[in-house]
Write a protein that holds these residues in place. Structure first.
Motif, PDB file in Angstrom:
ATOM      1  N   LEU A   1       0.755  -1.200  -0.127  1.00 12.63           N
ATOM      2  CA  LEU A   1       0.018  -0.155   0.000  1.00 12.63           C
ATOM      3  C   LEU A   1       0.956   1.309  -0.122  1.00 12.63           C
ATOM      4  O   LEU A   1       0.631   2.273  -0.821  1.00 12.63           O
ATOM      5  N   VAL A   2       2.007   1.332   0.780  1.00 15.32           N
ATOM      6  CA  VAL A   2       2.890   2.203   0.898  1.00 15.32           C
ATOM      7  C   VAL A   2       3.495   2.521  -0.534  1.00 15.32           C
ATOM      8  O   VAL A   2       3.648   3.725  -1.267  1.00 15.32           O
ATOM      9  N   ALA A   3       4.027   1.535  -1.311  1.00 14.51           N
ATOM     10  CA  ALA A   3       4.620   1.680  -2.454  1.00 14.51           C
ATOM     11  C   ALA A   3       3.482   2.149  -3.649  1.00 14.51           C
ATOM     12  O   ALA A   3       3.899   2.997  -4.320  1.00 14.51           O
ATOM     13  N   ALA A   4       2.279   1.626  -3.259  1.00 11.63           N
ATOM     14  CA  ALA A   4       1.316   2.350  -4.376  1.00 11.63           C
ATOM     15  C   ALA A   4       0.972   3.785  -4.161  1.00 11.63           C
ATOM     16  O   ALA A   4       0.819   4.542  -5.088  1.00 11.63           O
ATOM     17  N   LEU A   5       0.929   4.205  -3.058  1.00 10.51           N
ATOM     18  CA  LEU A   5       0.564   5.514  -2.468  1.00 10.51           C
ATOM     19  C   LEU A   5       1.844   6.432  -3.034  1.00 10.51           C
ATOM     20  O   LEU A   5       1.589   7.487  -3.449  1.00 10.51           O
ATOM     21  N   VAL A   6       2.989   5.887  -2.853  1.00 11.29           N
ATOM     22  CA  VAL A   6       4.222   6.800  -3.205  1.00 11.29           C
ATOM     23  C   VAL A   6       4.277   6.917  -4.605  1.00 11.29           C
ATOM     24  O   VAL A   6       4.489   7.969  -5.155  1.00 11.29           O
ATOM     25  N   ALA A   7       3.644   5.688  -5.761  1.00  8.21           N
ATOM     26  CA  ALA A   7       3.723   5.831  -7.167  1.00  8.21           C
ATOM     27  C   ALA A   7       2.635   6.941  -7.365  1.00  8.21           C
ATOM     28  O   ALA A   7       2.947   7.906  -8.192  1.00  8.21           O
ATOM     29  N   VAL A   8       1.396   6.909  -6.592  1.00 10.51           N
ATOM     30  CA  VAL A   8       0.488   7.805  -7.122  1.00 10.51           C
ATOM     31  C   VAL A   8       0.928   9.272  -6.827  1.00 10.51           C
ATOM     32  O   VAL A   8       0.472  10.204  -7.617  1.00 10.51           O
ATOM     33  N   LEU A   9       1.249   9.571  -5.693  1.00 10.08           N
ATOM     34  CA  LEU A   9       1.964  10.919  -5.180  1.00 10.08           C
ATOM     35  C   LEU A   9       3.143  11.286  -6.262  1.00 10.08           C
ATOM     36  O   LEU A   9       2.990  12.616  -6.235  1.00 10.08           O
ATOM     37  N   LEU A  10       3.821  10.439  -6.519  1.00  4.55           N
ATOM     38  CA  LEU A  10       4.822  11.110  -7.560  1.00  4.55           C
ATOM     39  C   LEU A  10       4.260  11.387  -8.787  1.00  4.55           C
ATOM     40  O   LEU A  10       4.773  12.554  -9.361  1.00  4.55           O
ATOM     41  N   LEU A  11       3.392  10.695  -9.379  1.00  5.92           N
ATOM     42  CA  LEU A  11       2.587  11.263 -10.668  1.00  5.92           C
ATOM     43  C   LEU A  11       1.796  12.331 -10.184  1.00  5.92           C
ATOM     44  O   LEU A  11       2.163  13.349 -11.280  1.00  5.92           O
ATOM     45  N   LEU A  12       1.385  12.232  -9.342  1.00  7.81           N
ATOM     46  CA  LEU A  12       0.336  13.678  -8.933  1.00  7.81           C
ATOM     47  C   LEU A  12       1.145  14.885  -8.961  1.00  7.81           C
ATOM     48  O   LEU A  12       0.736  15.871  -9.363  1.00  7.81           O
ATOM     49  N   PHE A  13       2.253  14.581  -8.228  1.00  8.64           N
ATOM     50  CA  PHE A  13       3.185  15.888  -7.777  1.00  8.64           C
ATOM     51  C   PHE A  13       3.719  16.260  -9.395  1.00  8.64           C
ATOM     52  O   PHE A  13       3.839  17.363  -9.544  1.00  8.64           O
ATOM     53  N   GLY A  14       4.360  15.184 -10.147  1.00  8.29           N
ATOM     54  CA  GLY A  14       4.912  15.602 -11.428  1.00  8.29           C
ATOM     55  C   GLY A  14       3.578  16.365 -12.421  1.00  8.29           C
ATOM     56  O   GLY A  14       3.939  17.286 -12.962  1.00  8.29           O
ATOM     57  N   LEU A  15       2.524  15.981 -12.201  1.00 10.04           N
ATOM     58  CA  LEU A  15       1.467  16.586 -13.126  1.00 10.04           C
ATOM     59  C   LEU A  15       1.008  17.924 -12.454  1.00 10.04           C
ATOM     60  O   LEU A  15       0.817  18.904 -13.306  1.00 10.04           O
ATOM     61  N   ILE A  16       1.168  18.176 -11.096  1.00 16.72           N
ATOM     62  CA  ILE A  16       0.888  19.372 -10.708  1.00 16.72           C
ATOM     63  C   ILE A  16       2.191  20.459 -11.148  1.00 16.72           C
ATOM     64  O   ILE A  16       2.066  21.581 -11.254  1.00 16.72           O
ATOM     65  N   TRP A  17       3.403  19.915 -10.703  1.00 13.88           N
ATOM     66  CA  TRP A  17       4.287  20.707 -10.796  1.00 13.88           C
ATOM     67  C   TRP A  17       4.906  21.172 -12.118  1.00 13.88           C
ATOM     68  O   TRP A  17       5.353  22.144 -12.381  1.00 13.88           O
ATOM     69  N   GLU A  18       4.598  20.385 -13.136  1.00 10.49           N
ATOM     70  CA  GLU A  18       5.025  20.513 -14.495  1.00 10.49           C
ATOM     71  C   GLU A  18       3.925  21.103 -15.430  1.00 10.49           C
ATOM     72  O   GLU A  18       3.295  20.247 -16.056  1.00 10.49           O
ATOM     73  N   GLU A  19       3.400  22.223 -14.989  1.00 11.79           N
ATOM     74  CA  GLU A  19       2.553  22.967 -15.756  1.00 11.79           C
ATOM     75  C   GLU A  19       2.950  23.702 -16.956  1.00 11.79           C
ATOM     76  O   GLU A  19       3.794  24.607 -16.728  1.00 11.79           O
ATOM     77  N   ASP A  20       2.797  23.084 -18.181  1.00 10.65           N
ATOM     78  CA  ASP A  20       3.367  23.576 -19.262  1.00 10.65           C
ATOM     79  C   ASP A  20       2.280  24.276 -20.182  1.00 10.65           C
ATOM     80  O   ASP A  20       0.970  24.098 -20.193  1.00 10.65           O
TER      81      ASP A  20
END
Length: 86
Positions: free
Chosen positions: A67-86
């Motif tokens: 569950l922790v690995a899945a949460l980290v995966a989703v948070l990484l992608l969410l952070f990348g989508l929010i942070w990389e606003e083009d």
């Protein structure tokens, strides 16, 4: 049959991680980087699933680390989508 499916899912996620990482290295697109990190964490999740269900079915419970690995995966992608606003 379940072990085969778990193994194929792990191999597929590792392959996606490798391909995304190679694409990021070639192009430098940061969203590819975050996607590769996401699939890296999903690969860890799938490997833990194989270990949990196939290798150690009764002795060890790896539910929380998965569950922790899945949460980290989703948070990484969410952070990348929010942070990389083009």
């Amino acid at each position: 049959m379940a072990a085969l499916i778990y193994g194929l899912c792990a191999v597929t996620s590792i392959t996606c991680f490798v391909l995304l990482f190679r694409s990021w290295r070639a192009s430098g697109a940061r969203l590819l980087f975050w996607s590769a990190l996401c699939f890296g964490a999903l690969s860890v999740n799938n490997v833990l699933l194989v270990l949990d269900r196939v290798v150690f079915p009764v002795e060890v419970d790896l539910g929380y680390p998965r569950l922790v690995a899945a949460l980290v995966a989703v948070l990484l992608l969410l952070f990348g989508l929010i942070w990389e606003e083009d």
